[in-house]
Design an enzyme around this catalytic site. Structure first.
Site, PDB file in Angstrom:
ATOM      1  N   ASP A   1      -9.608   0.758 -28.885  1.00  0.00           N
ATOM      2  CA  ASP A   1      -8.330   0.788 -28.109  1.00  0.00           C
ATOM      3  C   ASP A   1      -7.200  -0.486 -28.701  1.00  0.00           C
ATOM      4  O   ASP A   1      -5.977   0.025 -28.629  1.00  0.00           O
ATOM      5  CB  ASP A   1      -8.122   0.008 -26.701  1.00  0.00           C
ATOM      6  CG  ASP A   1      -7.931  -1.352 -26.616  1.00  0.00           C
ATOM      7  OD1 ASP A   1      -9.082  -1.944 -26.984  1.00  0.00           O
ATOM      8  OD2 ASP A   1      -8.262  -2.388 -24.892  1.00  0.00           O
TER       9      ASP A   1
ATOM     10  N   TYR B   1      -8.693  -5.386 -39.170  1.00  0.00           N
ATOM     11  CA  TYR B   1     -10.322  -5.292 -37.550  1.00  0.00           C
ATOM     12  C   TYR B   1      -9.358  -3.625 -37.756  1.00  0.00           C
ATOM     13  O   TYR B   1      -9.794  -2.212 -37.673  1.00  0.00           O
ATOM     14  CB  TYR B   1     -10.335  -5.533 -37.221  1.00  0.00           C
ATOM     15  CG  TYR B   1     -10.856  -5.006 -35.861  1.00  0.00           C
ATOM     16  CD1 TYR B   1     -11.875  -4.037 -35.551  1.00  0.00           C
ATOM     17  CD2 TYR B   1     -10.622  -4.928 -34.970  1.00  0.00           C
ATOM     18  CE1 TYR B   1     -12.699  -3.628 -34.943  1.00  0.00           C
ATOM     19  CE2 TYR B   1     -11.350  -4.935 -34.103  1.00  0.00           C
ATOM     20  CZ  TYR B   1     -12.267  -3.719 -34.099  1.00  0.00           C
ATOM     21  OH  TYR B   1     -12.766  -2.911 -33.303  1.00  0.00           O
TER      22      TYR B   1
END
Length: 332
Positions: free
Chosen positions: A122, A148
């Site tokens: 998410d 990331y």
């Protein structure tokens, strides 16, 4: 009986998925894992040998990847560099694994026609305001905030392009924060649990009010298997369990369940680009595929997770000193 290839299957969520498959299907499984610091061969020790094979290797190795795709019916891609703090201090492995590795797998899927499922996060959607009534949905625009999350967003877009341009038979799932057994001690919940075991006060970034949407790893695994079995090719599915908690609430729950004062923690300098709030709307997964989570009580799930770390010190202890030394250098 399918032949499944699971990349990153010695990591936390990947190994949980392997255990889940062994308990709920007759499928045979091959794990491809590079065994970086986050991969632990011991996480797979109890897997039945007659239906399991382990291959140590890199998802960026096109020769090896192509050989494995030729031997399997479907691939579930968990392998990723996944820790935000590490991506801030050294983004290169994140670009290599999350982007180049995914590209290598997609090219093998294009050549062979093997069914491909891509595990994402998410965090590709950025964050929400604390008082925002909305949650992330499959149509939320991407707005990643770290090396990331940006490399995971890029890997998602590669999958979508390979579906549209080359007809790759792929699906994507974006999941909220996972917790449960066999998670590396650098991650938030196991770090707090193991610190308390060691008599060390937990530390929270900033004011501790950042919100994460927690799901037990077994629920993530069951959702992925549901998507693999019944998901519509080319579609994305969000996986969640209505588990929103502030980081402070999580630490207070852990402390209370471990017999400590609920305020026995310290606040430290916030990390750069720290997302405020994640929240998943998993309506599509529920209404289209009929999936529901099993672990709806966060506190009982945390209690079971604490027991696992208390009873399996031999699994996490070798990782602990190096992890804390790295945090100490950054004052966290």
């Amino acid at each position: 009986m399918r032949r499944l290839l699971v990349t990153g299957g010695a990591g936390f969520i990947g190994s949980d998925f392997v255990h889940y498959l062994m308990s709920h299907t007759d499928d045979s499984v091959t794990v491809l894992d590079k065994l970086t610091y986050a991969g632990n061969r011991a996480s797979l020790e109890s897997v039945p040998a007659d239906r399991f094979r382990f291959v140590e290797g890199d998802i960026c190795d096109a020769v090896l990847v192509n050989e494995l795709f030729d031997e399997h019916d479907a691939v579930v891609h968990f392998a990723a560099e996944s820790h935000n703090d590490n991506s801030l201090s050294g983004p290169v492995p994140f670009v290599h694994t999350n982007l180049v590795g995914t590209f290598t797998l997609l090219e093998a899927a294009r050549r062979t026609g093997v069914r491909y499922h891509h595990i994402s996060t998410d965090e590709v959607y950025g964050d929400l305001e604390f008082d925002d009534p909305e949650r992330f949905t499959e149509s939320t625009p991407y707005n990643p905030s770290s090396p990331y999350s940006s490399t995971k967003a890029g890997s998602d877009l590669l999958v979508r392009a390979w579906v549209r341009s080359f007809g790759v038979a792929a699906t994507i799932s974006n999941c909220s924060n996972n917790y449960g057994p066999r998670q590396h001690v650098e991650k938030f919940i196991p770090r707090q649990i193991t610190n308390v075991i060691d008599g060390v006060r937990p530390r929270l970034y900033g004011d501790g009010l950042n919100v994460r949407d927690w799901i037990h790893a077994d629920d993530h695994s069951s959702a992925v298997l549901t998507i693999l079995d019944r998901g519509r090719i080319g579609d994305t599915y969000l996986i969640g369990a209505d588990g929103e908690k502030t980081n402070r609430q999580v630490v207070e729950i852990i402390l209370a369940q471990m017999g400590q004062s609920s305020d026995a923690y310290d606040l430290v300098t916030d990390r750069p680009g720290h997302d405020k709030r994640y929240a998943i709307d998993w309506t599509k997964l529920r209404t289209e595929l009929g999936w529901e989570p099993s672990f709806r009580d966060f506190e009982s799930g945390i209690a079971a997770t604490i027991r696992w770390y208390q009873e399996n010190e031999g699994w996490w202890r070798p990782q602990k000193a190096a992890t804390e030394a790295k945090y100490e250098l950054s004052g966290q």
